[in-house]
Design a protein around this motif. Sequence first.
Motif, short mmCIF file in Angstrom:
data_model
loop_
_atom_site.label_atom_id
_atom_site.label_comp_id
_atom_site.label_asym_id
_atom_site.label_seq_id
_atom_site.Cartn_x
_atom_site.Cartn_y
_atom_site.Cartn_z
N LEU A 456 46.59 26.25 17.74
CA LEU A 456 46.43 27.30 16.73
C LEU A 456 44.96 27.62 16.50
N THR A 457 44.12 26.59 16.55
CA THR A 457 42.67 26.81 16.39
C THR A 457 42.13 27.63 17.56
N LYS A 458 42.57 27.28 18.75
CA LYS A 458 42.13 28.00 19.94
C LYS A 458 42.57 29.45 19.90
N TYR A 459 43.76 29.70 19.37
CA TYR A 459 44.30 31.05 19.25
C TYR A 459 43.67 31.80 18.08
N ARG A 460 43.00 31.07 17.18
CA ARG A 460 42.44 31.63 15.93
C ARG A 460 43.55 32.22 15.07
N ALA A 461 44.58 31.39 14.85
CA ALA A 461 45.75 31.82 14.08
C ALA A 461 45.37 32.16 12.65
N SER A 462 46.06 33.12 12.08
CA SER A 462 45.80 33.57 10.71
C SER A 462 46.29 32.52 9.71
N VAL A 463 45.88 32.69 8.46
CA VAL A 463 46.31 31.79 7.39
C VAL A 463 47.82 31.84 7.23
N LYS A 464 48.40 33.03 7.37
CA LYS A 464 49.85 33.19 7.23
C LYS A 464 50.60 32.37 8.27
N ILE A 465 50.15 32.45 9.53
CA ILE A 465 50.80 31.69 10.60
C ILE A 465 50.69 30.20 10.34
N ARG A 466 49.52 29.74 9.91
CA ARG A 466 49.31 28.32 9.64
C ARG A 466 50.17 27.85 8.46
N LEU A 467 50.34 28.70 7.47
CA LEU A 467 51.16 28.34 6.31
C LEU A 467 52.63 28.19 6.72
N LEU A 468 53.13 29.17 7.48
CA LEU A 468 54.52 29.09 7.95
C LEU A 468 54.72 27.87 8.85
N TYR A 469 53.73 27.60 9.68
CA TYR A 469 53.77 26.43 10.56
C TYR A 469 53.89 25.15 9.73
N SER A 470 53.10 25.03 8.66
CA SER A 470 53.12 23.85 7.80
C SER A 470 54.47 23.70 7.10
N LEU A 471 55.04 24.80 6.63
CA LEU A 471 56.34 24.74 5.95
C LEU A 471 57.43 24.26 6.89
N ILE A 472 57.39 24.72 8.15
CA ILE A 472 58.39 24.29 9.14
C ILE A 472 58.24 22.79 9.42
N GLN A 473 57.01 22.30 9.40
CA GLN A 473 56.76 20.88 9.65
C GLN A 473 57.44 19.99 8.61
N TYR A 474 57.62 20.51 7.40
CA TYR A 474 58.10 19.68 6.30
C TYR A 474 59.57 19.92 5.97
N VAL A 475 60.33 20.37 6.94
CA VAL A 475 61.76 20.55 6.74
C VAL A 475 62.44 19.27 6.24
N PRO A 476 62.14 18.07 6.82
CA PRO A 476 62.82 16.86 6.33
C PRO A 476 62.54 16.56 4.86
N LEU A 477 61.30 16.80 4.44
CA LEU A 477 60.98 16.56 3.03
C LEU A 477 61.71 17.55 2.13
N PHE A 478 61.83 18.81 2.58
CA PHE A 478 62.59 19.79 1.80
C PHE A 478 64.05 19.37 1.70
N LEU A 479 64.60 18.83 2.80
CA LEU A 479 65.99 18.36 2.78
C LEU A 479 66.16 17.19 1.82
N LEU A 480 65.18 16.28 1.83
CA LEU A 480 65.25 15.14 0.92
C LEU A 480 65.15 15.58 -0.53
N VAL A 481 64.28 16.57 -0.79
CA VAL A 481 64.17 17.12 -2.14
C VAL A 481 65.50 17.72 -2.58
N THR A 482 66.15 18.46 -1.65
CA THR A 482 67.47 19.04 -1.95
C THR A 482 68.49 17.94 -2.24
N PHE A 483 68.43 16.87 -1.46
CA PHE A 483 69.34 15.74 -1.67
C PHE A 483 69.16 15.15 -3.06
N TYR A 484 67.91 14.97 -3.48
CA TYR A 484 67.65 14.43 -4.81
C TYR A 484 68.06 15.40 -5.91
N MET A 485 67.97 16.70 -5.61
CA MET A 485 68.42 17.69 -6.57
C MET A 485 69.92 17.59 -6.78
#
Length: 545
Positions: A456-485
């Motif tokens: 992503l650094t080499k591509y000079r990805a935008s902030v939006k792309i990096r943010l979406l990338y980070s959110l996808i990385q944390y799918v398991p934590l989102f699932l665990l949060v849903t489980f606790y909910m």
Amino acid sequence: MKKKLIVSGAIILSLVFVSLFYLNLPTFNEKTLTIKSKYKDQNVVLKASYWNVREAEYTALICPGYSCDRQKWRQIAGLFVTNGISVMSFDYSGQGASSGTIGFDNARTDCIPVQIDDAIVKLHQISGIDYDHIILAGHSMGGRSILRLLYDYNYPGAETTVVKRPLAGAVLFSPEVNYHYNAQASLFAGTSDAEELPWNIFDETCAGEVQVYLYGSTADDIVSHKDIKSIAERLGSHATVGIAKGILHSYQMYSPEFAVFMNSALESITGKKAEYFPYKILLVYFGWFGGLAGLLLVLIGLNKELVWKTDEQVPELNNPRAFLLWKLLLWLPGAVMAFLVCCICVLMPFGSPIMNTPYMCFIAGYGIVMLFAYRKGKFKGTEGKLAPVSFKLNSDKETVLKTFLTAFLLCWIVWYVLRSTMYRLIPLNFRLFWVIFATILMSAGYYVSGCESDMLTKYRASVKIRLLYSLIQYVPLFLLVTFYMVLKSYSGMIGQVQNMLLMYIFCIPLGDYIKKMTGNRILGAVITAFLFQTIMITSAALIAL
């Protein structure tokens, strides 16, 4: 700018250390003890901490909740010491540093009450204080087990091996007895208390001559305040109740109402004025986050202006939209692989740290699937393959030495803060094995993430792309949060948010620093995986399957 960040972080860390030293001063004189306990045919050695007060007339035994160890209640130990009361806390079998196992059937056995009784005997021996001057304090499962012990002591029909002992009093914070159904409490206890003995016959007789001080909260997500009142009704004149507002199950000790209640309970038991300031414990709690903030500034400073030193191959990003969509869809085969990894964990004869096994298996499965796709050159939205994994260090010996010394120092700081405020870091009860095993499994996922970050650094990805990338990385934590909910466990949700903060603030930045300074991606991934798994496993109970 780099030096300013490092200096600012170092100043914050220094202030945190000074504050923690002052706030934990009452419990610095700690003596580690061992307690031999036997339940049926199982012999275990329990680890305990004892804080002695000279010429103390009373002593207290702190019994932690499920999946917690004796270090979590260090500040409550300081409360007793400050008021001239010696205190001991210990780890149940399978928790903290104690041997043995613990499971989800705690309500169906008197195993833990027997261990508490053995701890009472040890406390009597080490302090020289009579049983009728020993105070029991318990949170959650610890409070539940104390009630069960009182039942075993006093109820005429109780089938037990313990001998009745007179006690000064019992202070229980949200004892995990649920007459009203709660999914999470039923999971931990392994039963419904409305239907199981001894809770459906628990009455004033069970308390004997002990006054029980019950504290709960209207916002408790595990033990309803209605259940606290139900226990009090059954205990009759032997119960004193305090109900706070808006405090979750795991955070009651930070409530001003808790301070008033504790002072009142201790004054009633000992006949002496007690002083307890909740804001002191609040400072310790927030000091933990202050320390992390200081670490973040130091790591940002260390990482600032550092660049990747090698030409190690990474794919070219040519279609960010396809890349993000493919990365999200790969969670499906990743989940299948995660299930297979989980099956391996279940079949292994070492038990499993179940609290964080789902996250460990998700990252491991996802990482293996992504690594396979990249090595085959079939990752959508990218072109090319990943270079073969290498442990070669592309830096001079002096740089490598400085890098590891810095990493060691920062890891030690985290260990110190966690030990002082929350948990002992790596209890040696098969858990060190699980830390190493999980690190190996999770490193593939963090290795691929490190490669993608460079891509992503080499591509000079935008902030939006990096943010979406980070959110996808944390799918398991989102699932665990849903489980606790679903379980309505807001304490669990907060725990997952803390895990995300730890990942962003400490684990990933330190892994990036190691990666850039040594020129080795896999080494940075191993450091990230090891740190995160180590921090997570501190709050996990080891289950023998």
